[in-house]
Design an enzyme around this catalytic site. Structure first.
Site, PDB file in Angstrom:
ATOM      1  N   ASN A   1       0.869  -1.185   0.000  1.00 53.76           N
ATOM      2  CA  ASN A   1       0.000   0.000   0.000  1.00 53.76           C
ATOM      3  C   ASN A   1       0.901   1.229   0.000  1.00 53.76           C
ATOM      4  O   ASN A   1       1.450   1.600   1.030  1.00 53.76           O
ATOM      5  CB  ASN A   1      -0.902  -0.027   1.253  1.00 53.76           C
TER       6      ASN A   1
ATOM      7  N   LYS B   1       0.124   4.271  -0.444  1.00 49.91           N
ATOM      8  CA  LYS B   1      -0.497   5.510   0.055  1.00 49.91           C
ATOM      9  C   LYS B   1      -0.206   6.651  -0.938  1.00 49.91           C
ATOM     10  O   LYS B   1      -0.189   6.420  -2.135  1.00 49.91           O
ATOM     11  CB  LYS B   1      -0.015   5.815   1.475  1.00 49.91           C
TER      12      LYS B   1
ATOM     13  N   HIS C   1      -9.755   1.715   5.085  1.00 45.49           N
ATOM     14  CA  HIS C   1      -8.455   1.952   5.727  1.00 45.49           C
ATOM     15  C   HIS C   1      -8.630   3.002   6.834  1.00 45.49           C
ATOM     16  O   HIS C   1      -9.382   3.966   6.675  1.00 45.49           O
ATOM     17  CB  HIS C   1      -7.431   2.419   4.696  1.00 45.49           C
TER      18      HIS C   1
ATOM     19  N   GLU D   1      -6.848   5.386   7.729  1.00 45.75           N
ATOM     20  CA  GLU D   1      -6.550   6.774   7.331  1.00 45.75           C
ATOM     21  C   GLU D   1      -7.744   7.416   6.646  1.00 45.75           C
ATOM     22  O   GLU D   1      -7.974   8.618   6.779  1.00 45.75           O
ATOM     23  CB  GLU D   1      -5.295   6.797   6.432  1.00 45.75           C
TER      24      GLU D   1
ATOM     25  N   GLU E   1      -5.784  -4.402  11.042  1.00 45.21           N
ATOM     26  CA  GLU E   1      -4.757  -3.364  11.172  1.00 45.21           C
ATOM     27  C   GLU E   1      -5.019  -2.527  12.420  1.00 45.21           C
ATOM     28  O   GLU E   1      -5.783  -1.556  12.367  1.00 45.21           O
ATOM     29  CB  GLU E   1      -4.798  -2.429   9.961  1.00 45.21           C
TER      30      GLU E   1
ATOM     31  N   GLY F   1       2.226   2.770  10.737  1.00 50.46           N
ATOM     32  CA  GLY F   1       3.176   3.852  10.526  1.00 50.46           C
ATOM     33  C   GLY F   1       3.941   4.257  11.773  1.00 50.46           C
ATOM     34  O   GLY F   1       4.605   5.285  11.785  1.00 50.46           O
TER      35      GLY F   1
ATOM     36  N   SER G   1       3.143  -1.620  10.491  1.00 47.31           N
ATOM     37  CA  SER G   1       4.587  -1.698  10.734  1.00 47.31           C
ATOM     38  C   SER G   1       5.186  -3.072  10.434  1.00 47.31           C
ATOM     39  O   SER G   1       6.097  -3.532  11.127  1.00 47.31           O
ATOM     40  CB  SER G   1       4.924  -1.256  12.166  1.00 47.31           C
TER      41      SER G   1
ATOM     42  N   GLY H   1       2.650  -0.928   4.401  1.00 46.80           N
ATOM     43  CA  GLY H   1       2.753   0.473   4.003  1.00 46.80           C
ATOM     44  C   GLY H   1       4.204   0.868   3.795  1.00 46.80           C
ATOM     45  O   GLY H   1       4.803   0.596   2.752  1.00 46.80           O
ATOM     46  N   GLY H   2       4.801   1.498   4.806  1.00 47.76           N
ATOM     47  CA  GLY H   2       6.149   2.066   4.696  1.00 47.76           C
ATOM     48  C   GLY H   2       7.185   1.150   4.060  1.00 47.76           C
ATOM     49  O   GLY H   2       7.904   1.564   3.141  1.00 47.76           O
TER      50      GLY H   2
HETATM   51  P1  PGA Z   1       2.618   0.662   7.693  1.00 45.96           P
HETATM   52  O1  PGA Z   1       1.158   0.871   7.021  1.00 45.96           O
HETATM   53  O2  PGA Z   1       3.146  -0.652   7.179  1.00 45.96           O
HETATM   54  O3  PGA Z   1       3.423   1.844   7.207  1.00 45.96           O
HETATM   55  O4  PGA Z   1       2.420   0.652   9.164  1.00 45.96           O
HETATM   56  C1  PGA Z   1       0.276  -0.195   6.928  1.00 45.96           C
HETATM   57  C2  PGA Z   1      -1.036   0.264   6.340  1.00 45.96           C
HETATM   58  O5  PGA Z   1      -1.436   1.416   6.570  1.00 45.96           O
HETATM   59  O6  PGA Z   1      -1.699  -0.504   5.620  1.00 45.96           O
END
Ligand code: PGA
Length: 272
Positions: free
Chosen positions: A12, A14, A109, A111, A181, A187, A227, A248-249
């Site tokens: 992802n 983002k 999600h 966010e 999640e 994040g 994470s 994500g990251g």
């Molecule tokens: P992250 O994000 O791996 O950066 O924690 C995961 C996500 O938002 O799906």
């Protein structure tokens, strides 16, 4: 039962990467994936399914490159509007995403819930619309730190799941992917412990069992997200109810993401 579910590892991105940046990622990621297979991470790309969710602006370019790649990697969108078309300035419809060759779309999600005020009823409309137009929804659910500390994790997951799945028939439900999640892990660099990830995924599956029965609950993939990194991916994904990861990251870096896919393949082997 576990061995029948092919884990799904999704990048992802983002709001990251221009088209040239996205293509540079693939220039490094696709050979890295093949290299891992050659170095004895058996089944990379075969026993693990991989998908990439770039921003809307890079979907077409990434989709075209993935279609010409040897490994089958799915294209995923990060969001969708429930209506097939109409006067919704700035939105993207499920018809448009199918047209681009998307296999999946992320809905719910945290966010989007937090920054854009999306509630369970709206997420439900998106999920049903995605299914109607041939897209596989990746439904994200998870509790905040405050909710966890108040002992409300299961209550929150249950509300989010029942809300998002209202009116979703069993034929639709078995096409879902659910990402557990925990919001506090996204994040932050602090992933859930493997025990907490398993407990969240187990609870999701238990609720699916109650809503749709054993067969459907046994088929739906439940990912962990928050994470995930090369160093913790195996311990998280080796747990019985955790079928891959939403990343994500760490998915922004081709080597790290390829390594996470390799860890998923090792977890499959360990689960036998
Ligand atoms: P992250 O994000 O791996 O950066 O924690 C995961 C996500 O938002 O799906």
């Amino acid at each position: 039962m576990d061995a029948q579910r092919t884990p799904l590892v999704v990048a992802n991105w983002k709001m990251h990467k221009t088209i040239p940046e996205a293509l540079r990622f693939l220039d490094a990621f696709l050979p890295a994936l093949e290299g891992l297979g050659a170095q004895g991470a058996p089944g990379v790309g075969r026993v693990v399914e991989v998908a990439i969710a770039p921003p809307f602006t890079a979907l077409q370019a990434v989709g075209a490159r993935l279609r010409s790649a040897t490994a089958s990697i799915g294209l995923a969108a990060q969001n969708v509007h429930p209506e097939p078309q109409g006067a919704y300035t700035g939105e993207v419809s499920p018809v448009m995403l199918s047209d681009l060759g998307c296999r999946y779309v992320i809905v719910g999600h945290s966010e989007r819930r937090r920054h854009f005020g999306e509630d369970d009823a709206f997420i439900n409309k998106k999920l049903l619309a995605a299914l109607r137009h041939g897209l596989g929804p990746i439904l994200c659910v998870g509790e905040t730190l405050e909710e966890r500390r108040a002992g409300r994790t299961q209550g929150v997951l249950e509300r989010q799941l029942r809300g998002a799945l209202a009116g979703c028939p069993p034929e639709g439900a078995e096409r879902l992917v659910i990402a557990y999640e925990p919001v506090w892990a996204i994040g932050t660099g602090v992933a859930a412990s493997p025990d907490d990830a398993q407990e969240g995924a187990r609870f999701v599956r238990e609720l699916l069992r109650e809503l749709y029965g054993e067969a459907v609950a046994g088929r739906v993939r439940v990912q962990y997200g928050g994470s995930v990194q090369p160093g913790n991916a195996y311990e998280l994904m080796v747990r019985p109810d955790v079928d891959g990861a939403l990343v994500g990251g760490a998915s922004l870096d081709p080597e790290q993401f390829a390594q996470i896919v390799a860890e998923a393949a090792k977890a499959v082997q360990a689960k036998g």
